[in-house]
Design an enzyme around this catalytic site. Structure first.
Site, PDB file in Angstrom:
ATOM      1  N   LYS A 106       0.868  -1.233   0.005  1.00 17.53           N
ATOM      2  CA  LYS A 106      -0.076  -0.054   0.150  1.00 17.53           C
ATOM      3  C   LYS A 106       0.733   1.233   0.031  1.00 17.53           C
ATOM      4  CE  LYS A 106      -4.524   0.988  -0.069  1.00 17.53           C
ATOM      5  NZ  LYS A 106      -5.494   0.149  -0.547  1.00 17.53           N
ATOM      6  N   GLY A 223     -18.105   3.542  -2.859  1.00 20.05           N
ATOM      7  CA  GLY A 223     -19.569   3.757  -2.815  1.00 20.05           C
ATOM      8  C   GLY A 223     -20.680   3.944  -4.036  1.00 20.05           C
TER       9      GLY A 223
END
Ligand code: NAD
Length: 428
Positions: A106, A223
């Protein structure tokens, strides 16, 4: 940040529990508790007004026993080495639970990209790659978009890498736009994968797919694709969406009893996932406090924003109607809240299983880049569904076999696979 809410402390606590359940040796446990490699970088960037500003960034390669490190890059003001470590650990378990030939990594840059001009953002993206390029490569470490980064940022980063190395290397980064070697279906892959796991959970619980209701926190990359797929693929209704408002520096929840119109809301949402408050009010949406999404009377709750939103305090506010918590975001639930949800019998789809659709299609993108041969969207969707469903079944079998909750089941599947690779390499 308190130790209780430190995402890396939480990731380590989760691993500790899995290690105890699995009876891992202390040397194996210790190897898996820490990143294999981490880079801390300083990024001097010329701003449009001529001054130079120094940004701080990180890249963590958590475990690469199963393949190259894989994981997104965040541009966020609250980024710390510990958030990046935690996310890199979860990427390791995510690629393993999906049985992808990849490790976990990451990256993050501490910045608020919103006030930056496009030129400043481009210079920052390129500066980050200049500092870490020798640790990247299709067979070393492969970044992708995450919070507040997008395909345009990936394009600048790819170009900087290829300019430095002097060769085309599309597989060094995923989440690229199609003309630069991106994959069909990548943009909505995380959301589609989330909805596949919700579909499997609904089947497992003997619930109807059609007409299922959901409340969602976050209307960004994850989302919005979750909401669209929940409505269009599953046939459900999303009644509440919460998102951050830049002007007011607070979050709001937008709701409609009979279900929101995702296509309309997208027309009034900025690229960072902020809905235009006035336009929503004019269209008849109800506006509530940012936390109201959590108390909605729905079947499925979907946190799709940031970590630590479901805590010991907020878990009690979840409506008794909620049967499934689909962790679209990384690390949305603290261990204390986990215990409350388990007691209440909420079916938790753990983050690194639930939101693995993005990295799965990132892996498909790398495969297509390696072959220089590209698949159509239907093929990508079908293969994504196969992979997500197989991972869901593997976790379910571990849950049954070990008599543990879903998060521990996912850990057991993932950690077993990583341990096997470490052992074959003679690391343990
Ligand atoms: P994003 O920046 O595109 O969207 C974030 C959304 O969260 C925005 O709508 C923002 O308004 C909202 N938000 C921020 N703070 C909030 C608050 N306090 N209350 C309510 N809403 C708030 O980010 P994203 O890429 O969609 O990532 C969301 C989560 O999913 C992160 O945890 C990320 O690590 C994870 N994730 C992302 C991907 C990916 O492909 N982008 C894949 C897997 C997991």
């Amino acid at each position: 940040m308190s130790e209780e809410l430190n995402p890396f402390a939480i990731a380590q606590r989760q691993l500790d529990e899995a290690a105890a359940t699995m009876g891992l040796s202390s040397s194996t446990h210790e190897l898996l508790r820490w990143p294999m490699r981490e880079l801390h970088v300083n990024l001097p960037v010329r701003m449009d007004d001529g001054t130079v500003r120094t940004f701080h960034g990180y890249r963590v390669q958590y475990n690469t026993a199963r393949g190259p490190a894989k994981g997104g890059i965040r541009f966020h003001p609250n980024e710390t080495i510990d958030t990046v470590r935690a996310l890199a650990a979860w990427m390791t378990w995510k690629t393993a639970v999906l049985d992808l030939p990849l490790g976990g990594g990451k990256g993050g840059v501490v910045c608020d990209p919103k006030p930056l001009s496009q030129y400043e953002l481009e210079r920052l993206s390129r500066a980050y790659i200049r500092q870490i390029h020798s640790f990247l490569g299709p067979d070393i470490d492969v970044p992708a978009p995450d919070v507040y980064t997008n395909p345009q940022v990936m394009s600048w980063m790819l170009d900087e890498y290829e300019t430095i190395t002097g060769r085309h290397s599309a597989g060094v980064i995923t989440g690229k736009p199609l003309p630069l070697g991106g994959s069909q279906g990548r943009a909505g892959a995380t959301g589609l994968g989330i909805v596949v796991t919700i579909r499997e959970a609904l089947k497992m619980l003997g619930m109807n797919l059609q007409g299922t209701t959901a409340s969602v926190q976050g209307f960004g990359n994850v989302g919005r694709s979750t909401v669209i797929n929940f409505i269009k693929v599953l046939g459900g209704h999303v009644t509440h969406i919460s998102c951050w408002d830049n002007d007011d520096r607070k979050a709001y929840t937008y709701s409609k009893k009979d279900g929101i119109d995702a296509d309309f809301l997208l027309t009034i949402t900025d690229p960072y996932g902020t809905i235009d408050k006035d336009a929503a009010l004019q269209a008849g949406y109800t506006l509530d406090d940012g936390d109201a999404w959590l108390e909605a009377e729905v079947d499925v709750l979907i946190p799709a924003a940031l970590e630590n939103v479901i805590t010991a305090q907020t878990a009690d506010r979840i409506h008794s109607s909620v049967r499934i918590l689909a962790e679209a975001a990384n690390g949305p639930t603290t261990p204390d809240a986990d215990a409350t949800l388990n007691e209440r019998g909420v079916y938790v789809i753990p983050d690194f299983l639930c939101n693995a659709g993005g990295v799965t299609v990132s892996y498909f993108e790398q495969v297509q880049n390696a072959y220089g041969y590209y698949w159509d969207e239907a093929t990508v969707h079908e293969r994504l569904d196969d992979k997500m469903s197989a991972a869901f079944r593997a976790v379910h079998e571990a849950v049954q076999g070990y008599g543990v909750n879903n998060r521990m089941g996912a850990y057991i599947v993932a950690v077993n696979r990583v341990v096997e690779a470490c052992s074959l390499r003679g690391w343990i």
